[in-house]
Design a protein around this motif. Structure first.
Motif, mmCIF file in Angstrom:
data_model
loop_
_atom_site.group_PDB
_atom_site.id
_atom_site.type_symbol
_atom_site.label_atom_id
_atom_site.label_comp_id
_atom_site.label_asym_id
_atom_site.label_seq_id
_atom_site.Cartn_x
_atom_site.Cartn_y
_atom_site.Cartn_z
ATOM 1 N N LEU A 167 -50.977 13.881 46.511
ATOM 2 C CA LEU A 167 -50.741 14.061 45.083
ATOM 3 C C LEU A 167 -49.554 14.982 44.799
ATOM 4 O O LEU A 167 -49.193 15.164 43.636
ATOM 5 C CB LEU A 167 -52.006 14.602 44.408
ATOM 6 N N GLY A 168 -48.987 15.582 45.846
ATOM 7 C CA GLY A 168 -47.781 16.375 45.610
ATOM 8 C C GLY A 168 -47.695 17.690 46.346
ATOM 9 O O GLY A 168 -46.601 18.271 46.454
ATOM 10 N N TRP A 169 -48.826 18.203 46.878
ATOM 11 C CA TRP A 169 -48.761 19.487 47.580
ATOM 12 C C TRP A 169 -48.318 19.220 49.019
ATOM 13 O O TRP A 169 -49.106 19.251 49.957
ATOM 14 C CB TRP A 169 -50.111 20.186 47.546
ATOM 15 N N ASN A 170 -47.048 18.953 49.175
ATOM 16 C CA ASN A 170 -46.464 18.666 50.478
ATOM 17 C C ASN A 170 -45.042 19.218 50.511
ATOM 18 O O ASN A 170 -44.585 19.841 49.542
ATOM 19 C CB ASN A 170 -46.482 17.158 50.771
ATOM 20 N N CYS A 171 -44.365 18.997 51.621
ATOM 21 C CA CYS A 171 -43.010 19.540 51.770
ATOM 22 C C CYS A 171 -41.956 18.442 51.859
ATOM 23 O O CYS A 171 -40.860 18.663 52.370
ATOM 24 C CB CYS A 171 -42.945 20.416 53.025
ATOM 25 N N ILE A 172 -42.292 17.261 51.360
ATOM 26 C CA ILE A 172 -41.373 16.124 51.466
ATOM 27 C C ILE A 172 -40.068 16.396 50.724
ATOM 28 O O ILE A 172 -39.003 15.927 51.119
ATOM 29 C CB ILE A 172 -42.062 14.845 50.929
ATOM 30 N N CYS A 173 -40.167 17.189 49.676
ATOM 31 C CA CYS A 173 -38.966 17.504 48.893
ATOM 32 C C CYS A 173 -38.435 18.914 49.167
ATOM 33 O O CYS A 173 -37.469 19.350 48.531
ATOM 34 C CB CYS A 173 -39.269 17.362 47.402
ATOM 35 N N ASP A 174 -39.060 19.639 50.097
ATOM 36 C CA ASP A 174 -38.601 20.983 50.443
ATOM 37 C C ASP A 174 -38.911 21.216 51.918
ATOM 38 O O ASP A 174 -39.951 21.765 52.274
ATOM 39 C CB ASP A 174 -39.299 22.028 49.568
ATOM 40 N N LEU A 175 -38.020 20.787 52.781
ATOM 41 C CA LEU A 175 -38.267 20.799 54.219
ATOM 42 C C LEU A 175 -38.436 22.198 54.791
ATOM 43 O O LEU A 175 -39.035 22.362 55.853
ATOM 44 C CB LEU A 175 -37.117 20.088 54.938
ATOM 45 N N SER A 176 -37.955 23.210 54.102
ATOM 46 C CA SER A 176 -38.068 24.578 54.608
ATOM 47 C C SER A 176 -39.517 25.075 54.601
ATOM 48 O O SER A 176 -39.844 26.064 55.264
ATOM 49 C CB SER A 176 -37.202 25.523 53.785
ATOM 50 N N LYS A 177 -40.398 24.399 53.845
ATOM 51 C CA LYS A 177 -41.795 24.822 53.738
ATOM 52 C C LYS A 177 -42.734 24.036 54.649
ATOM 53 O O LYS A 177 -43.948 24.225 54.610
ATOM 54 C CB LYS A 177 -42.273 24.674 52.290
ATOM 55 N N CYS A 178 -42.181 23.145 55.482
ATOM 56 C CA CYS A 178 -43.022 22.285 56.330
ATOM 57 C C CYS A 178 -43.670 23.079 57.462
ATOM 58 O O CYS A 178 -43.076 24.006 58.018
ATOM 59 C CB CYS A 178 -42.191 21.146 56.925
ATOM 60 N N SER A 179 -44.884 22.673 57.811
ATOM 61 C CA SER A 179 -45.614 23.300 58.910
ATOM 62 C C SER A 179 -45.346 22.549 60.211
ATOM 63 O O SER A 179 -44.734 21.474 60.209
ATOM 64 C CB SER A 179 -47.110 23.294 58.599
ATOM 65 N N GLN A 180 -45.826 23.105 61.329
ATOM 66 C CA GLN A 180 -45.656 22.447 62.618
ATOM 67 C C GLN A 180 -46.798 21.469 62.899
ATOM 68 O O GLN A 180 -46.563 20.352 63.345
ATOM 69 C CB GLN A 180 -45.609 23.484 63.747
ATOM 70 N N LEU A 181 -48.043 21.888 62.652
ATOM 71 C CA LEU A 181 -49.200 21.052 62.976
ATOM 72 C C LEU A 181 -49.248 19.785 62.136
ATOM 73 O O LEU A 181 -49.680 18.733 62.615
ATOM 74 C CB LEU A 181 -50.490 21.855 62.790
ATOM 75 N N ALA A 182 -48.844 19.887 60.883
ATOM 76 C CA ALA A 182 -48.812 18.733 59.983
ATOM 77 C C ALA A 182 -47.449 18.738 59.296
ATOM 78 O O ALA A 182 -47.280 19.364 58.238
ATOM 79 C CB ALA A 182 -49.939 18.810 58.952
ATOM 80 N N PRO A 183 -46.458 18.070 59.883
ATOM 81 C CA PRO A 183 -45.051 18.235 59.467
ATOM 82 C C PRO A 183 -44.717 17.871 58.035
ATOM 83 O O PRO A 183 -43.624 18.208 57.577
ATOM 84 C CB PRO A 183 -44.293 17.326 60.444
ATOM 85 N N VAL A 184 -45.609 17.156 57.311
ATOM 86 C CA VAL A 184 -45.321 16.884 55.902
ATOM 87 C C VAL A 184 -46.177 17.743 54.975
ATOM 88 O O VAL A 184 -46.086 17.625 53.755
ATOM 89 C CB VAL A 184 -45.519 15.387 55.555
ATOM 90 N N PHE A 185 -47.021 18.606 55.561
ATOM 91 C CA PHE A 185 -47.860 19.491 54.764
ATOM 92 C C PHE A 185 -47.150 20.829 54.577
ATOM 93 O O PHE A 185 -46.581 21.385 55.521
ATOM 94 C CB PHE A 185 -49.209 19.736 55.442
ATOM 95 N N SER A 186 -47.202 21.355 53.379
ATOM 96 C CA SER A 186 -46.638 22.675 53.114
ATOM 97 C C SER A 186 -47.471 23.753 53.802
ATOM 98 O O SER A 186 -48.688 23.633 53.918
ATOM 99 C CB SER A 186 -46.608 22.941 51.606
ATOM 100 N N ARG A 187 -46.807 24.805 54.230
ATOM 101 C CA ARG A 187 -47.536 25.911 54.852
ATOM 102 C C ARG A 187 -48.488 26.563 53.861
ATOM 103 O O ARG A 187 -49.574 27.017 54.235
ATOM 104 C CB ARG A 187 -46.548 26.944 55.390
ATOM 105 N N SER A 188 -48.119 26.578 52.595
ATOM 106 C CA SER A 188 -49.004 27.159 51.578
ATOM 107 C C SER A 188 -50.298 26.364 51.458
ATOM 108 O O SER A 188 -51.379 26.934 51.229
ATOM 109 C CB SER A 188 -48.294 27.205 50.226
#
Length: 346
Positions: A167-188
């Motif tokens: 629904l939008g809580w991801n890092c697809i539009c802000d790659l600097s916030k991507c996590s390692q375990l789930a590369p499209v999930f935001s660290r937040s």
């Protein structure tokens, strides 16, 4: 709008996001096959055993109480977890890098929904046990309608939680916030997910500690006056022990994974979270394997119902084979020229 389209990466494959996060998760082919074979065996057991739990609750009228309805719903969440694990195992390694963003979100969404459903079910069961024990009853007075509403609420919350990254809580539009375990999930999002689940763990532990202390005090008070009937009063204690073992197994199997997710969300670069990923997943699979074993071991009636179900399945299979054998026509080698049907005598 044009700038948003340029900065977002919905059309990229997952390889792009893995490379961006710097995550190294290479699987040896032999290791991957071993994990898939062993994992598939575990998942088959998860699917079959949890199906039997659900069937046991449906077929045995002694289980037609709120506690067992919620237990069957917990088995349903483990059943979904089995499906999610099968899908994950055959879409991991190099295959995961070829997934589309939507395919990856679907894969992770199944896991998140099953975990949320298990956790929500355990919380609802804890509340149901609290209500029943505080009234010193084996089962609570929850009506079937309320139990049904609770089950619907559990799945509605679980599906929503699993869909949040989509629904939008991801890092697809802000790659600097991507996590390692789930590369499209935001660290937040990983921080929110892990902390919220750990808080629910603490709440459930607090509820069961309150129940346990109350039961012990109540038992000490009643023992001198109910020496002849205290065994009858131990039934609610048995149900509590069953759920406490299930909760304990859940906490042990999932807490390490949630802590690692939290560390990844906090951007702990020295924690080497990727090395722990596959082993923590195996621990999570083990939890869904353990639950049906706990039900049958701690609940004699459940184990008896399991044996009756297996006996019915076995008898039905034998009858089906017998019917097919009797209906099979004689081969040319067996034909003796007699046009009469073979005798049914043995």
């Amino acid at each position: 709008m044009a700038q948003q389209n340029v900065s977002c990466h919905y059309n990229e494959s997952m390889s792009f996001f893995y490379n961006n996060s710097g995550a190294v998760d290479k699987w040896d082919k032999a290791q991957l096959i071993l994990v898939q074979v062993v994992g598939s065996l575990f998942c088959c057991f998860i699917l079959i055993s949890n199906s039997m739990v659900i069937a046991a609750v449906i077929t045995n009228k002694r289980f037609h109480y709120p506690f067992y309805y919620l237990l069957a719903n917990l088995a349903a969440s483990d059943f979904l977890a089995g499906i999610a694990y099968v899908y994950l195992m055959f879409n991991t390694g190099e295959v995961s890098r070829k997934l589309t963003v939507n395919g990856y979100l679907f894969r992770q969404g199944l896991l998140d929904i099953s975990l949320s459903a298990s956790l929500s079910n355990l919380l609802v069961i804890a509340l149901e046990r609290y209500i029943s024990v505080m009234n010193w009853k084996v089962h609570s007075n929850l009506t079937k309608k309320r139990v049904t509403l609770l089950i619907i609420l559990v799945w509605a919350i679980s599906i929503f939680m699993g869909a949040v990254p989509s629904l939008g809580w991801n890092c697809i539009c802000d790659l600097s916030k991507c996590s390692q375990l789930a590369p499209v999930f935001s660290r937040s999002y990983l921080i929110f997910w892990s902390v919220s689940n750990l808080v629910v763990f603490l709440v459930m532990v607090a509820i069961y500690m309150r129940i346990y202390t109350y039961v012990m005090k109540k038992t000490l008070i009643l023992t001198p006056h109910t020496s002849g009937s205290i065994n009858r009063k131990r039934t609610p204690i048995k149900l509590i022990k069953t759920v406490m073992v299930v909760l304990g197994a859940f906490v042990i199997c999932w807490t390490p994974g949630l802590i690692v997710l939290l560390l990844d969300g906090l951007n702990c670069t020295s924690c080497k979270v990727m090395k722990l990923k596959r082993w923590l997943l195996l621990l999570a699979v083990l939890n869904s394997v353990m639950n049906p074993c706990i039900y049958s071991y701690k609940d004699e009636e459940m184990w008896t119902t399991f044996k009756n179900l297996m006996r019915c399945i076995g008898n039905g299979t034998r009858r089906q084979r017998s019917t097919k054998a009797n209906a099979r026509p004689l081969s040319s080698g067996q034909d003796t020229g007699n046009s009469q049907p073979p005798s049914e005598e043995t």
